[in-house]
Design a protein around this motif. Structure first.
Motif, PDB file in Angstrom:
ATOM      1  N   CYS A 104       5.090  -0.058  -5.798  1.00 34.18           N
ATOM      2  CA  CYS A 104       3.556   0.816  -5.500  1.00 34.18           C
ATOM      3  C   CYS A 104       2.205   0.406  -6.191  1.00 34.18           C
ATOM      4  N   GLU A 107       0.407  -2.818  -4.882  1.00 36.34           N
ATOM      5  CA  GLU A 107       0.485  -3.703  -4.233  1.00 36.34           C
ATOM      6  C   GLU A 107      -1.552  -2.507  -4.162  1.00 36.34           C
ATOM      7  N   SER A 110      -3.637  -5.515  -5.722  1.00 35.51           N
ATOM      8  CA  SER A 110      -3.541  -6.573  -4.622  1.00 35.51           C
ATOM      9  C   SER A 110      -5.224  -6.397  -4.059  1.00 35.51           C
ATOM     10  N   ARG A 111      -4.915  -5.072  -2.997  1.00 37.30           N
ATOM     11  CA  ARG A 111      -5.436  -4.549  -2.804  1.00 37.30           C
ATOM     12  C   ARG A 111      -7.310  -3.995  -2.539  1.00 37.30           C
ATOM     13  N   VAL A 424      -0.362   4.764  -1.964  1.00 33.51           N
ATOM     14  CA  VAL A 424       0.038   4.031  -1.022  1.00 33.51           C
ATOM     15  C   VAL A 424       0.104   4.552   0.181  1.00 33.51           C
ATOM     16  N   SER A 494      -0.239  -2.709   8.084  1.00 38.82           N
ATOM     17  CA  SER A 494       0.472  -3.503   6.702  1.00 38.82           C
ATOM     18  C   SER A 494      -1.553  -3.631   5.992  1.00 38.82           C
ATOM     19  N   SER A 499       2.035  -6.310   0.258  1.00 41.30           N
ATOM     20  CA  SER A 499       2.606  -5.403   0.476  1.00 41.30           C
ATOM     21  C   SER A 499       3.798  -4.888   0.266  1.00 41.30           C
ATOM     22  N   CYS A 500       4.094  -3.517  -0.416  1.00 41.72           N
ATOM     23  CA  CYS A 500       5.226  -2.384  -0.698  1.00 41.72           C
ATOM     24  C   CYS A 500       5.974  -2.685   0.347  1.00 41.72           C
TER      25      CYS A 500
END
Length: 566
Positions: A104, A107, A110-111, A424, A494, A499-500
């Motif tokens: 979690c 993700e 990363s975003r 998430v 997505s 992506s978790c």
């Protein structure tokens, strides 16, 4: 006439109260806009920037440095005394749970734009301003008390090591071990604040310098742990592994709830986002990589310690060192002491580093005074925040026996992990364009997440008080139903970047287990959670709501490291 004036005053007071309440709730419900990771900007004030110097290896070592302290040589043996050789399974189960939480974190790291904040930033963007401030306060109390406690432990280890040399025999307790005054109200420790001062100076000098110290000390302790595992492997008697679970499966599960906190620290990587060279690529790898290394090391130590000595004969204070001493391998015990000092040093260093970055984030957003947002123009570090966290830890470590507060820790960690898992799920709803996410759908999803959390908390309480198995199953069933509603009643998108997997089921499992662990904490930890929440809301009501600006035009300058370092 007097009656009319009284009514006007009463009406005015009611209007003022209503206006204040309206402003409070509108402020508390504000969110921070989510920019894409590629969006960057420039702060208006010169010198208000951090520098990108952390590569992938640096991030992994930050995670390992934060997670593995002296506990790897102690908690493995102390839990094994109650669990038996099955302590290995306890560490595997706890490690698996942390992997789910780490996915979690990976993700979101990363975003999100590569700026400081971690769990606080994720909560601010996903839910609201007040919830983010609450998450920050719970995390920060854990960090402050934890840093002071680790500093005292480090001071004690340093004194014990120095006393091995004849010149340093009989060092007074007030120097490194703590000496109580005024009936125990104070416990003076001179060395702990000195050590904190030295580490604070290193952190203020720059992230490159502090990262170099952390990398050296972390690699040293990892090498020693590997040596310990390798040497101990030749002393294993497999008959000591039988019976594997002498106290049953429940003892193994209880052991897993205890050792879960041995893995805490991988989330420190997420707070290094603004100083990472390639944050969108390296942060998820750093989070997962550091955690997997820790799991492997813990399992190796568990197998060695339970294989060398029958679990019933393991010592309480230094089980691993005593195990090697009993085999005539005293030199390994010396290595363990060195690794313990290195481990405590890195855990303390990374803890202080993370605290300052969180304060920096809140200073930028206005929830705390702007002095915390100042970054040194030469060293590119938040010096005011760094000095502040050093002072807080120094006062606590120098004057109080903070070890007695250890039972109220971990509340912030579990709160942060649970909220990040919820972020998430909720951010996946928001990704399907705002027009497709109705307020009723949002509320329904939020209720489902809260139901999962309550199910985990109830299951944990039933397990703790040995209630009927039926109640435990009922709590699990309710959480499953809420999770199924999340799966089939919501639409998910997505995300870009990492992506978790298994959303929303995997985050729901994280929330459930985190709240299950929350129920296992000391009752004073629950009291601390409530009292601190009330204080935090008070601070927000009288300061934060008037100064916070989540949509400020100020963003962050990114100073990239030279290409040859990339």
């Amino acid at each position: 006439m007097g009656g009319n004036e009284t009514r006007r005053n009463s009406s005015s007071a009611t209007t003022d109260t209503s206006s204040w309440s309206s402003h409070f709730w509108s402020s508390a419900s504000r969110t921070k806009p989510l920019l894409s990771p590629s969006e960057t900007g420039v702060r208006r004030s010169s010198g208000e920037e951090l520098v990108r110097r952390l590569g992938l290896l640096d991030l992994i070592l930050i995670g390992v440095g934060a997670s593995i302290g002296a506990g790897i040589f102690v908690v493995t043996g102390t839990v094994a005394r109650d669990t038996g050789p099955g302590v290995t399974i306890s560490f595997i189960l706890a490690g698996a749970s942390c992997v789910l939480n780490a996915l979690c974190y990976a993700e979101l790291a990363s975003r999100f734009p590569a700026v400081v904040g971690g769990a606080y930033l994720y909560t601010y963007t996903t839910f609201n301003e007040l919830t983010a401030f609450l998450v920050f306060s719970q995390l920060m109390l854990d960090y402050h008390i934890g840093a002071a406690s680790i500093a005292r432990s480090l001071a004690s280890y340093v004194v014990t090591t120095l006393e091995l040399f004849p010149f340093f025999k009989d060092i007074p307790n007030w120097i490194g071990n703590g000496e109580e005054f005024l009936g125990g109200a104070f416990s003076i420790n001179v060395l702990a604040p000195i050590l904190l001062t030295l580490l604070t100076i290193v952190l203020c000098r720059g992230v490159g310098e502090s990262s170099a110290v952390n990398s050296f000390m972390t690699m040293l302790k990892v090498i020693i742990v590997i040596i310990v595992i390798f040497v101990g492997a030749f002393e294993i008697d497999v008959s000591n592994w039988s019976p594997f679970a002498p106290n049953g499966v429940k003892a193994i599960l209880t052991g897993a709830t205890v050792v879960f906190f041995a893995y805490v620290g991988f989330d420190a990587v997420a707070n290094s986002a603004e100083e990472s060279k390639r944050p969108q690529r390296d942060l998820p790898i750093g989070i997962m990589g550091s955690l997997l290394i820790c799991i492997a090391l813990y399992i190796g130590v568990c197998l060695v310690i339970t294989g060398m000595v029958p679990y019933k004969f393991l010592g309480e204070d230094a089980p691993l060192a005593e195990a090697f001493t009993s085999k005539g391998l005293k030199y390994v015990s010396v290595l363990i002491s060195i690794a313990a000092i290195a481990g405590l040093t890195t855990t303390l260093l990374v803890g202080l580093y993370v605290q300052s970055r969180l304060y920096l984030g809140l200073g930028r957003d206005g929830l705390l005074p702007s002095i915390f947002a100042k970054v040194h123009p030469k060293y590119h570090t938040p010096i005011h925040s760094q000095v502040w966290v050093g002072i807080v830890a120094g006062v606590l470590a120098g004057l109080f026996n903070v070890h007695v507060l250890s039972h109220i820790l971990s509340v912030g960690t579990l709160t942060g992990y649970s909220v990040v898992s919820a972020c998430v799920v909720a951010l996946r709803w928001k990704d399907k364009t705002a027009s497709q996410v109705s307020s009723s759908s949002w509320r329904e999803g939020l209720i489902c997440l809260i139901t999962v959390a309550c199910g985990g908390l109830c299951a944990g309480l039933f397990y703790r008080v040995n209630a009927s198995f039926i109640f435990l199953i009922l709590a699990v069933v309710v959480a499953i139903i809420a999770s199924l509603a999340l799966c089939f009643r919501q639409v998910y998108a997505s995300p870009p970047g990492f992506s978790c997997p298994g959303v929303p089921a995997l985050p729901a499992v994280c929330i459930f287990f985190n709240m299950f662990l929350f129920a296992q904490l000391h009752y004073e930890a629950w009291v601390r959670f409530i009292i601190l929440s009330i204080i935090t809301i008070g601070v927000y009501a009288f300061y934060g709501q008037y100064h916070a600006d989540p949509s400020s035009e100020e963003t962050v300058i990114y100073h990239r490291a030279p290409r040859e370092d990339a």
